[in-house]
Motif scaffolding. Structure first.
Motif, PDB file in Angstrom:
ATOM      1  N   ILE A  72       0.880  -1.169   0.000  1.00  0.00           N
ATOM      2  CA  ILE A  72       0.000   0.000   0.000  1.00  0.00           C
ATOM      3  C   ILE A  72       0.917   1.219   0.000  1.00  0.00           C
ATOM      4  CG2 ILE A  72      -1.742   1.277   1.316  1.00  0.00           C
ATOM      5  CD1 ILE A  72      -2.337  -1.612   2.651  1.00  0.00           C
ATOM      6  N   SER A  73       0.836   2.017  -1.052  1.00  0.00           N
ATOM      7  CA  SER A  73       1.727   3.175  -1.177  1.00  0.00           C
ATOM      8  C   SER A  73       1.099   4.408  -0.565  1.00  0.00           C
ATOM      9  CB  SER A  73       2.020   3.471  -2.656  1.00  0.00           C
ATOM     10  OG  SER A  73       3.007   2.604  -3.123  1.00  0.00           O
ATOM     11  N   ILE A  74       1.799   4.983   0.381  1.00  0.00           N
ATOM     12  CA  ILE A  74       1.353   6.250   0.950  1.00  0.00           C
ATOM     13  C   ILE A  74       2.118   7.351   0.197  1.00  0.00           C
ATOM     14  CG2 ILE A  74       1.060   7.621   3.036  1.00  0.00           C
ATOM     15  CD1 ILE A  74      -0.324   4.775   3.092  1.00  0.00           C
ATOM     16  N   VAL A  75       1.356   8.106  -0.592  1.00  0.00           N
ATOM     17  CA  VAL A  75       1.953   9.139  -1.438  1.00  0.00           C
ATOM     18  C   VAL A  75       2.003  10.422  -0.611  1.00  0.00           C
ATOM     19  CG1 VAL A  75       1.741  10.389  -3.627  1.00  0.00           C
ATOM     20  CG2 VAL A  75       0.995   7.996  -3.478  1.00  0.00           C
ATOM     21  N   ALA A  76       3.129  10.645   0.051  1.00  0.00           N
ATOM     22  CA  ALA A  76       3.282  11.765   0.989  1.00  0.00           C
ATOM     23  C   ALA A  76       3.963  12.916   0.258  1.00  0.00           C
ATOM     24  CB  ALA A  76       4.113  11.317   2.182  1.00  0.00           C
ATOM     25  N   GLU A  77       3.245  14.023   0.147  1.00  0.00           N
ATOM     26  CA  GLU A  77       3.709  15.068  -0.772  1.00  0.00           C
ATOM     27  C   GLU A  77       3.218  16.439  -0.292  1.00  0.00           C
ATOM     28  OE1 GLU A  77       5.626  15.318  -3.806  1.00  0.00           O
ATOM     29  OE2 GLU A  77       5.017  17.393  -3.477  1.00  0.00           O
ATOM     30  N   GLY A 110       0.308  14.946  -5.479  1.00  0.00           N
ATOM     31  CA  GLY A 110       0.152  13.725  -4.682  1.00  0.00           C
ATOM     32  C   GLY A 110      -1.131  12.983  -5.043  1.00  0.00           C
ATOM     33  N   ASP A 111      -2.224  13.746  -5.167  1.00  0.00           N
ATOM     34  CA  ASP A 111      -3.511  13.131  -5.540  1.00  0.00           C
ATOM     35  C   ASP A 111      -3.400  12.455  -6.900  1.00  0.00           C
ATOM     36  OD1 ASP A 111      -4.625  14.015  -3.190  1.00  0.00           O
ATOM     37  OD2 ASP A 111      -5.809  15.636  -4.091  1.00  0.00           O
ATOM     38  N   ASN A 112      -2.733  13.131  -7.832  1.00  0.00           N
ATOM     39  CA  ASN A 112      -2.606  12.568  -9.190  1.00  0.00           C
ATOM     40  C   ASN A 112      -1.862  11.237  -9.180  1.00  0.00           C
ATOM     41  OD1 ASN A 112      -3.983  14.680 -10.310  1.00  0.00           O
ATOM     42  ND2 ASN A 112      -2.155  15.792 -11.003  1.00  0.00           N
ATOM     43  N   MET A 159      -2.679   5.807  -0.900  1.00  0.00           N
ATOM     44  CA  MET A 159      -3.362   6.829  -0.097  1.00  0.00           C
ATOM     45  C   MET A 159      -2.518   8.106  -0.190  1.00  0.00           C
ATOM     46  SD  MET A 159      -4.116   6.707   3.986  1.00  0.00           S
ATOM     47  CE  MET A 159      -3.911   8.140   5.003  1.00  0.00           C
ATOM     48  N   PRO A 160      -3.098   9.194  -0.690  1.00  0.00           N
ATOM     49  CA  PRO A 160      -2.337  10.446  -0.722  1.00  0.00           C
ATOM     50  C   PRO A 160      -2.411  11.147   0.630  1.00  0.00           C
ATOM     51  CG  PRO A 160      -4.475  10.747  -1.783  1.00  0.00           C
ATOM     52  CD  PRO A 160      -4.455   9.339  -1.258  1.00  0.00           C
ATOM     53  N   VAL A 161      -1.302  11.708   1.076  1.00  0.00           N
ATOM     54  CA  VAL A 161      -1.291  12.500   2.305  1.00  0.00           C
ATOM     55  C   VAL A 161      -0.489  13.767   2.029  1.00  0.00           C
ATOM     56  CG1 VAL A 161      -0.696  12.583   4.766  1.00  0.00           C
ATOM     57  CG2 VAL A 161      -1.241  10.402   3.728  1.00  0.00           C
ATOM     58  N   VAL A 162      -1.076  14.914   2.378  1.00  0.00           N
ATOM     59  CA  VAL A 162      -0.341  16.169   2.231  1.00  0.00           C
ATOM     60  C   VAL A 162       0.545  16.340   3.447  1.00  0.00           C
ATOM     61  CG1 VAL A 162      -0.521  18.682   2.013  1.00  0.00           C
ATOM     62  CG2 VAL A 162      -2.178  17.215   0.866  1.00  0.00           C
TER      63      VAL A 162
END
Ligand code: NAD
Length: 257
Positions: A37-42, A48-50, A63-66
């Protein structure tokens, strides 16, 4: 399909900071392809959403996380959001850095606020992310921390002294942290990528410098993000359980450190 050690990383929860573009995006996509599960932390929400959407459209979990990794509260909130949703953090790739936006200039001309921002994000940000995942990793007795340093420190590349200073710090940080976390089943390693050409244009390597670097490599072709993926997946896997405190150069044999 990506070949990865030990039959993939099924259901591992992998935070990749700075995953909105470039190398981080490639790492986040690769983790998802191996079943993690990739947590796209950006810091950039749209990017990040893209990337998270891209992963999901390809059939992966994301899961994107700002997050601003230079901000303690923001980092703690990121890890809390991940543990609240998945109950754990297995892998942290400290990839986010102030990098492609940098302007090359003699060190005497670097504005002090820029120097401080680079050190704040690239060193302190990495530290804050490690600190925030340490407790959940210790609780499960398993963890993988991968710090993205840079081959520029071996070469001593000039004209972005704050950057090379920051990336050098990650080597010492990885070694010392590996000793503190080893008894808890957590490994900490650094990767030193050579100049890697992503979808993002940048001024840190000119065309002439690119040709010069390629000529220095044992494998004389331009390095791509895919060239780093195998090493990241290995260091994230069970196969690398006895590899820790190491700095691994992936640069086509440009340097021998
Ligand atoms: N591309 C190369 O040639 C190369 C070579 C050696 C090392 N590296 C390292 O690899 C990593 C990725 O490189 P890249 O080329 O993809 O860089 P990049 O500049 O294209 O991407 C960095 C990402 O980090 C994000 N980011 C920046 N500050 C942040 C913060 N405070 N919080 C959260 N996210 C933040 C950016 O928004 C961006 O998405 C960096 O650590 C870089 O130093 C790159």
């Amino acid at each position: 399909m990506i070949e990865s050690p030990n039959g993939g990383l099924p259901d591992r929860v992998a935070i990749v900071t700075g995953a909105g573009q470039g190398l981080g995006r490639a790492f986040a996509r690769a983790f998802a392809e191996t079943g993690a599960i990739s947590i796209v932390a950006e810091i950039d929400k749209t990017r990040g959403d893209n990337v998270a959407r891209e992963i999901e459209q390809a059939g992966g979990q994301a899961m994107p996380v700002v997050v601003d990794i230079g901000d303690e509260k923001s980092v703690d909130a990121m890890v809390q959001a991940v543990t609240a949703k998945f109950g754990r953090v297995d892998i942290l790739v400290n990839n986010a850095a102030v990098f492609s936006t940098l302007k090359m200039r003699p060190f005497t001309e670097i504005p002090l606020d820029e120097w401080e921002r680079v050190l704040r994000v690239n060193i302190t940000g990495t530290y804050l992310c490690c600190r925030a995942v340490a407790a959940p990793m210790k609780a499960r007795g398993w963890g993988r921390i991968i710090n993205i340093s840079s081959g520029s420190i071996t070469l001593g590349r000039p004209n972005y002294l704050h950057y090379t200073t920051s990336k050098s710090a990650l080597i010492g940080m990885s070694r010392s942290m590996a000793r503190e976390l080893g008894p808890s089943g957590i490994t900490v390693n650094a990767i030193l990528p050579g100049a890697t050409f992503t979808e993002v244009p940048r001024e840190t390597v000119t065309e002439a410098q690119k040709a010069q670097l390629i000529a220095m490599q044992c494998v004389p072709r331009a390095q791509t993000p895919g060239d780093l993926v195998g090493t990241v997946l290995f260091l994230a896997s069970e196969s690398s359980a006895f590899v820790t405190g190491q700095s691994i150069t992936v640069d086509g044999g440009c340097t021998h450190s």
